[in-house]
Design a protein around this motif. Structure first.
Motif, PDB file in Angstrom:
ATOM      1  N   ASP A 109      42.415  48.443  30.189  1.00 38.54           N
ATOM      2  CA  ASP A 109      43.739  49.043  30.311  1.00 38.54           C
ATOM      3  C   ASP A 109      44.583  48.293  31.344  1.00 38.54           C
ATOM      4  N   THR A 110      43.964  47.872  32.435  1.00 40.01           N
ATOM      5  CA  THR A 110      44.685  47.122  33.467  1.00 40.01           C
ATOM      6  C   THR A 110      45.226  45.819  32.913  1.00 40.01           C
ATOM      7  N   VAL A 111      44.430  45.125  32.113  1.00 37.19           N
ATOM      8  CA  VAL A 111      44.860  43.840  31.567  1.00 37.19           C
ATOM      9  C   VAL A 111      45.993  44.023  30.563  1.00 37.19           C
ATOM     10  N   LEU A 112      45.875  45.026  29.699  1.00 36.20           N
ATOM     11  CA  LEU A 112      46.935  45.256  28.716  1.00 36.20           C
ATOM     12  C   LEU A 112      48.226  45.721  29.389  1.00 36.20           C
ATOM     13  N   CYS A 113      48.081  46.474  30.477  1.00 34.73           N
ATOM     14  CA  CYS A 113      49.255  47.015  31.158  1.00 34.73           C
ATOM     15  C   CYS A 113      49.886  46.014  32.118  1.00 34.73           C
ATOM     16  N   LEU A 114      49.045  45.277  32.886  1.00 33.65           N
ATOM     17  CA  LEU A 114      49.551  44.425  33.959  1.00 33.65           C
ATOM     18  C   LEU A 114      49.221  42.947  33.783  1.00 33.65           C
ATOM     19  N   ARG A 115      48.473  42.620  32.751  1.00 33.21           N
ATOM     20  CA  ARG A 115      48.009  41.265  32.437  1.00 33.21           C
ATOM     21  C   ARG A 115      46.832  40.827  33.298  1.00 33.21           C
ATOM     22  N   THR A 116      46.713  41.371  34.515  1.00 32.66           N
ATOM     23  CA  THR A 116      45.591  41.050  35.397  1.00 32.66           C
ATOM     24  C   THR A 116      45.520  42.115  36.479  1.00 32.66           C
ATOM     25  N   PRO A 117      44.350  42.347  37.098  1.00 29.97           N
ATOM     26  CA  PRO A 117      44.280  43.331  38.185  1.00 29.97           C
ATOM     27  C   PRO A 117      45.200  42.945  39.338  1.00 29.97           C
ATOM     28  N   VAL A 118      45.903  43.925  39.894  1.00 34.81           N
ATOM     29  CA  VAL A 118      46.918  43.600  40.897  1.00 34.81           C
ATOM     30  C   VAL A 118      46.731  44.355  42.216  1.00 34.81           C
ATOM     31  N   SER A 119      45.592  44.965  42.436  1.00 33.43           N
ATOM     32  CA  SER A 119      45.409  45.725  43.672  1.00 33.43           C
ATOM     33  C   SER A 119      44.283  45.126  44.501  1.00 33.43           C
ATOM     34  N   ALA A 120      43.916  45.821  45.572  1.00 30.47           N
ATOM     35  CA  ALA A 120      42.834  45.345  46.433  1.00 30.47           C
ATOM     36  C   ALA A 120      41.467  45.529  45.789  1.00 30.47           C
ATOM     37  N   ARG A 121      41.405  46.244  44.672  1.00 27.44           N
ATOM     38  CA  ARG A 121      40.139  46.339  43.952  1.00 27.44           C
ATOM     39  C   ARG A 121      40.216  45.407  42.743  1.00 27.44           C
ATOM     40  N   THR A 122      39.147  44.706  42.501  1.00 28.58           N
ATOM     41  CA  THR A 122      39.126  43.746  41.401  1.00 28.58           C
ATOM     42  C   THR A 122      38.672  44.438  40.120  1.00 28.58           C
ATOM     43  N   ALA A 123      38.509  43.652  39.064  1.00 29.52           N
ATOM     44  CA  ALA A 123      38.047  44.192  37.785  1.00 29.52           C
ATOM     45  C   ALA A 123      36.545  44.443  37.777  1.00 29.52           C
ATOM     46  N   LEU A 124      35.862  44.146  38.877  1.00 29.08           N
ATOM     47  CA  LEU A 124      34.423  44.340  38.978  1.00 29.08           C
ATOM     48  C   LEU A 124      34.107  45.446  39.977  1.00 29.08           C
ATOM     49  N   GLU A 125      33.191  46.317  39.611  1.00 31.11           N
ATOM     50  CA  GLU A 125      32.795  47.420  40.476  1.00 31.11           C
ATOM     51  C   GLU A 125      32.255  46.898  41.810  1.00 31.11           C
ATOM     52  N   GLY A 126      32.763  47.437  42.902  1.00 26.76           N
ATOM     53  CA  GLY A 126      32.229  47.122  44.219  1.00 26.76           C
ATOM     54  C   GLY A 126      32.733  45.845  44.840  1.00 26.76           C
ATOM     55  N   ASP A 179      56.599  43.655  43.382  1.00 32.75           N
ATOM     56  CA  ASP A 179      56.352  42.278  42.950  1.00 32.75           C
ATOM     57  C   ASP A 179      55.767  41.441  44.074  1.00 32.75           C
ATOM     58  N   THR A 180      56.355  41.582  45.273  1.00 31.78           N
ATOM     59  CA  THR A 180      55.928  40.747  46.390  1.00 31.78           C
ATOM     60  C   THR A 180      54.536  41.124  46.873  1.00 31.78           C
ATOM     61  N   ARG A 181      54.286  42.424  46.971  1.00 31.69           N
ATOM     62  CA  ARG A 181      53.005  42.865  47.527  1.00 31.69           C
ATOM     63  C   ARG A 181      51.844  42.662  46.566  1.00 31.69           C
ATOM     64  N   TRP A 182      52.049  42.880  45.272  1.00 33.88           N
ATOM     65  CA  TRP A 182      50.912  42.880  44.346  1.00 33.88           C
ATOM     66  C   TRP A 182      51.019  41.837  43.239  1.00 33.88           C
ATOM     67  N   LEU A 183      52.147  41.772  42.532  1.00 33.48           N
ATOM     68  CA  LEU A 183      52.212  40.878  41.367  1.00 33.48           C
ATOM     69  C   LEU A 183      52.181  39.412  41.755  1.00 33.48           C
ATOM     70  N   LEU A 184      52.855  39.054  42.832  1.00 31.18           N
ATOM     71  CA  LEU A 184      52.889  37.654  43.248  1.00 31.18           C
ATOM     72  C   LEU A 184      51.498  37.129  43.593  1.00 31.18           C
ATOM     73  N   PRO A 185      50.732  37.787  44.481  1.00 33.69           N
ATOM     74  CA  PRO A 185      49.394  37.255  44.767  1.00 33.69           C
ATOM     75  C   PRO A 185      48.422  37.355  43.606  1.00 33.69           C
ATOM     76  N   ALA A 186      48.587  38.365  42.742  1.00 35.58           N
ATOM     77  CA  ALA A 186      47.640  38.538  41.634  1.00 35.58           C
ATOM     78  C   ALA A 186      47.895  37.566  40.498  1.00 35.58           C
ATOM     79  N   GLY A 187      49.147  37.136  40.331  1.00 31.14           N
ATOM     80  CA  GLY A 187      49.493  36.257  39.220  1.00 31.14           C
ATOM     81  C   GLY A 187      49.664  34.813  39.635  1.00 31.14           C
ATOM     82  N   PRO A 188      50.884  34.393  39.967  1.00 32.03           N
ATOM     83  CA  PRO A 188      51.128  32.981  40.269  1.00 32.03           C
ATOM     84  C   PRO A 188      50.276  32.423  41.406  1.00 32.03           C
TER      85      PRO A 188
END
Length: 600
Positions: free
Chosen positions: A183-200, A448-457
């Motif tokens: 759901d995260t990938v379809l919604c945001l294209r990639t995980p964008v928070s301090a938690r990654t797509a992997l548990e733990g 965008d600055t806090r989450w999308l910028l570091p998670a994407g470009p």
């Protein structure tokens, strides 16, 4: 620029050397020049170095003879290291070389965990302090340019690494894909928070410092933004960028520029070429990726226009479309997290060409889109009717698949899971609506600055550049430029117009005044009859695969594929790309015990 890793545990045993060597091997592509690890009772600190500043000095991990008990490692560049070294020398410290990271033990000795507040650069730093009770201090730069991944096991052992595949090479790291990752990938294209797509497995947030003690839960705090220099605040945007381009164009290794044909990269290229002429240096070399054949949206001609106007030595890197399926697998492995932006494949191929041409540093225009707006999602947020749904309009413009399409694809069980746990879109919309004063532009710019910028470009620039031992430097992501963008966000002036004004007289008019277009591959044409990615996507989305996961309905994915084959569109193609990228990532995660290499 390097790759770093380490661990801290309450156990008295020394970490296993073979295990640490396996961790190092997973990210050695980002640090081919030197590999060194130090260890002791319950701790280890290691680095794979890409020598950029003072290549003959600066051996890591950093230790100073007069400061026993303090050890540091650095991934990144510290641009104010000369001034810091001068100040520290005046306080009695002595340094064996001119490398930027050598001063870190002294800086920590003077200021403790607050040392990172004095760093100007792009960095991920780890400092191990063994003078009393052991403690590990981690810090990343204000925009999260250099990522740092971490894991805390059941016995309290804390481990970290620059890249997820390296972190997974630690024997004590056990994980699995998060159930909400699709759901995260379809919604945001990639995980964008301090938690990654992997548990733990977590990610240190932008501008954060973490204090780790053996066996205890890490304490993470975000540092306050530093006030802008009054001189920089008084400059117009072009002079501000000029100052930063000149600062970043200086290096002890060869420097080039990446030119997409767009406004931001063109502006960086023009200012770099201007600096070379004024200093009597040779004309800079520029690199542009061109997909062989005739494809919609090609920017090759505009990139050539920029090169002619700025008088650079231009390289047009021709990519064979038949190579795209293998590039998809390689980029997925290097990123470590699912990423549904086709720009990743182009970035990987371009950095490969840069390295093969002998360059170690590349100036890019990354970050301008997120910081200076102008994209469809910002228009969607600004033009939506008043009420709570404006945030939903923004999120739909952001994602790989709008909400209605996602819910149509999901199985009833997966929809029920998301209803209970909350979807990625729900979390984004809550954060946007909580912005003080209800200012939509300010809310979008902050997110965008806090989450999308570091998670994407920024993640792509770091991981895919370092996949080929290339350091990407991004003038738009310097603190002063980011502060200027934030200051512009609440105004009525479209931020993109500010960049167009800065480019006046520097770039061809057709480039300087054009509206923003994402620099990416023509995904609709690539996933279409005769396209090189149709068969790989169809294979990744085979019904038996989808049934195993139980998250999307195979018959509806098949219907989406059929519609894309009959009437290719960007919307359907991007949704299919995201589904396939996530499926490939889950497959790659299962095999991440196999070392990465460029032949994979």
């Amino acid at each position: 620029m390097c790759r770093i890793f380490g661990s801290l545990s309450a156990a008295p045993a020394h970490p296993d050397l073979a295990e640490l060597a396996a961790v190092s091997a997973r990210q050695r592509h980002g640090g081919p020049d030197e590999h060194r690890v130090l260890r002791g009772p319950g701790w280890a600190l290691g680095c794979d170095r890409l020598a950029v500043t003072d290549p003959r000095g600066g051996s890591q991990p950093y230790r100073l003879a007069h400061l026993p008990g303090i050890t540091a490692v650095l991934n990144g560049q510290i641009y104010n290291h000369t001034a810091l070294r001068r100040a520290l020398t005046a306080r009695g410290h002595r340094f064996p070389d001119l490398c930027d990271g050598t001063l870190l033990p002294a800086l920590y000795a003077e200021y403790g965990p607050d040392f990172a507040e004095r760093l100007d650069g792009m960095f991920a730093v780890a400092v191990l302090d063994l003078r009393a009770a052991p403690r590990l201090v981690l810090a990343v730069d204000p925009l999260g340019t250099k990522p740092l991944h971490h894991h805390r096991s059941a016995d309290g052992t804390f481990r970290f690494a620059s890249e997820i595949p390296a972190l997974l090479a630690f024997d004590g790291v056990r994980t699995a894909p998060r159930e909400d990752s699709l759901d995260t990938v379809l919604c945001l294209r990639t995980p964008v928070s301090a938690r990654t797509a992997l548990e733990g497995i977590g990610l240190l947030p932008p501008g954060a410092t973490a204090l780790v003690r053996p066996g205890r839960t890490p304490v993470v705090r975000r540092r306050l933004p530093q006030p802008q220099d009054p001189v920089e605040a008084g400059e117009d945007t072009r002079d501000l960028l000029r100052r930063e381009v000149r600062r970043l164009a200086r290096a002890d290794v060869p420097v080039c520029a990446l030119t997409s044909g767009g406004l931001a990269s063109g502006l960086v290229t023009a200012l770099a070429a201007e600096y070379a002429r004024e200093t009597g240096a040779p004309a800079p070399h520029t690199f542009h990726l061109a997909l062989r054949g005739r494809w919609p949206g090609a920017e090759d001609a505009r990139a050539r226009q920029v090169a002619r106007r700025t008088r650079t030595v231009h390289h047009e890197v021709a990519l064979d479309p038949a190579e795209l399926p293998s590039l998809l697998t390689r980029t997925t492995r290097h990123l470590g997290q699912p990423d549904a932006d086709p720009a990743a494949l182009a970035s990987y191929a371009l950095f490969r060409a840069v390295r093969q041409a002998g360059y170690t540093v590349a100036l890019t225009g990354e970050g301008a889109d997120r910081l200076f707006g102008g994209a469809a999602r910002l228009h969607a947020a600004s033009s939506a009717p008043s009420g709570p749904d404006w945030a939903a309009s923004y999120t739909d413009a952001l994602g790989a698949a709008p909400r209605m399409l996602r819910e149509w694809l999901y199985t009833p069980a997966y929809r029920a899971f998301l209803a209970d746990e909350g979807s990625a879109a729900d979390r984004v919309e809550r954060e946007l609506r909580s912005c003080p004063g209800g200012d939509r532009r300010a809310a979008v710019t902050a997110f965008d600055t806090r989450w999308l910028l570091p998670a994407g470009p920024l993640r792509r620039a770091d991981h895919l550049g370092m996949a080929w031992s290339v350091e990407a430097r991004m003038p738009f992501c310097r603190p002063a430029v980011a502060a200027r963008a934030r200051a512009l966000a609440p105004t009525a002036t479209p931020d993109r117009r500010v960049l167009s004004g800065a480019a006046r007289e520097l770039l061809p008019q057709a480039v300087a005044q054009r509206s923003h277009r994402p620099s990416a591959l023509p995904v609709a044409a690539l996933i279409a009859p005769g396209g090189p990615l149709l068969d790989p996507v169809r294979e990744l989305l085979a019904p038996e695969r989808l049934l195993r996961a139980g998250q999307v309905r195979p018959e509806r994915v098949r219907a989406l594929l059929a519609r894309q084959c009959e009437r290719p569109s960007d919307r359907d193609a991007l949704a299919l790309w995201a589904l396939a990228a996530h499926e490939l990532w889950t497959e790659v995660v299962r095999g991440m015990r196999v070392p990465l290499d460029h032949a994979a």
